[in-house]
Scaffold this active site. Structure first.
Site, mmCIF file in Angstrom:
data_model
loop_
_atom_site.group_PDB
_atom_site.id
_atom_site.type_symbol
_atom_site.label_atom_id
_atom_site.label_comp_id
_atom_site.label_asym_id
_atom_site.label_seq_id
_atom_site.Cartn_x
_atom_site.Cartn_y
_atom_site.Cartn_z
ATOM 1 N N SER A 93 0.826 -1.192 0.000
ATOM 2 C CA SER A 93 0.000 0.000 0.000
ATOM 3 C C SER A 93 0.871 1.256 0.000
ATOM 4 O O SER A 93 1.696 1.442 -0.878
ATOM 5 C CB SER A 93 -0.918 -0.081 1.223
ATOM 6 O OG SER A 93 -2.054 0.680 1.093
ATOM 7 N N HIS A 136 -2.354 -1.159 -4.155
ATOM 8 C CA HIS A 136 -3.806 -1.117 -4.332
ATOM 9 C C HIS A 136 -4.268 0.326 -4.209
ATOM 10 O O HIS A 136 -3.480 1.227 -3.945
ATOM 11 C CB HIS A 136 -4.536 -2.042 -3.349
ATOM 12 C CG HIS A 136 -4.422 -1.652 -1.912
ATOM 13 N ND1 HIS A 136 -4.972 -2.404 -0.886
ATOM 14 C CD2 HIS A 136 -3.836 -0.587 -1.287
ATOM 15 C CE1 HIS A 136 -4.733 -1.819 0.272
ATOM 16 N NE2 HIS A 136 -4.051 -0.725 0.056
#
Length: 224
Positions: free
Chosen positions: A120, A145
């Protein structure tokens, strides 16, 4: 109020009080000098070698600590590289962008090294290191993501917050496209869900430049 975080749910390890992950008492290093013995915690000692650790989730306190360390090291020597070791599940987008902006601002090259997991926002910061100096250890994992978020309140308030998280998503995708060389539409497609990569795959993707191979006894850096 929106909670715009790019956080990897598998690794829920938040330690806001420190820019490093250190379960239990901190290890200390004792140095001898003409003035007697001096004890340093291991991370302070490594900071003297221009090594910073991001071994926790990213929040405002962690961002403040990392930014302060980078600015200090820049003042100490504006030409010598700064190394940031990253093992992070991600966290606050705005806090991560504060770290990212400082990485781009300081004069020294910022070397990023992934050990463990860079997920992330952790993966975003990994990709934001100096081109040619973004590394990962052989068994590290990298995950990208889109930002996660939620909002509550009146419909107009929710609409405002939804626009903000979409803005952050577009900002992160654009910056990652710049750092990886991937088309923006591919970044948007790949980050629509959790997208895991090995270090070799991350090299091909453009998130990092090299994989560190220490099998030869010394730290040997090999092309992925």
């Amino acid at each position: 109020m929106i909670d715009a975080r790019s956080h990897h749910p598998i690794q829920n390890r938040w330690r806001a009080e420190m820019p490093i992950s250190a379960p239990g008492p901190l290890p200390t290093v004792v140095e001898q000098s003409g003035r007697g013995d001096r004890a340093f915690d291991i991370y302070s000692r490594l900071l003297r070698e221009r090594i910073i650790f991001l071994g926790t989730g990213v929040d405002d306190a962690v961002a403040d600590a990392l930014v302060a360390q980078m600015l200090f090291l820049e003042a100490e020597d504006p030409e010598k590289d700064i190394q940031i070791y990253i093992n992070s599940p991600g966290g606050s987008v705005t806090a991560g962008l504060a770290i990212y902006d400082t990485m781009q601002q300081v004069a020294p090259d910022v070397v990023t090294i992934c050990y463990g997991l860079a997920a992330s926002m952790g993966a975003f910061l990994l990709s934001g290191g100096c081109k040619g100096k973004r590394l990962a250890l052989p068994n590290a994992r990298i995950m990208i993501h889109q930002p996660l978020g939620g909002a509550q309140g009146q419909a107009v308030d929710i609409e405002i917050q939804a626009k903000e998280i979409l803005f952050l998503k577009e900002t992160l995708n654009g910056l990652m496209a710049d750092h990886t060389g991937q088309p923006l539409d591919k970044i948007a497609e790949d980050t629509d869900r959790d997208y895991f990569l090995s270090p070799a795959e991350a090299v091909q993707y453009g998130l990092i430049d090299r994989v560190v191979d220490s099998s030869g006894g010394e730290g040997i850096v090999t092309e992925g």
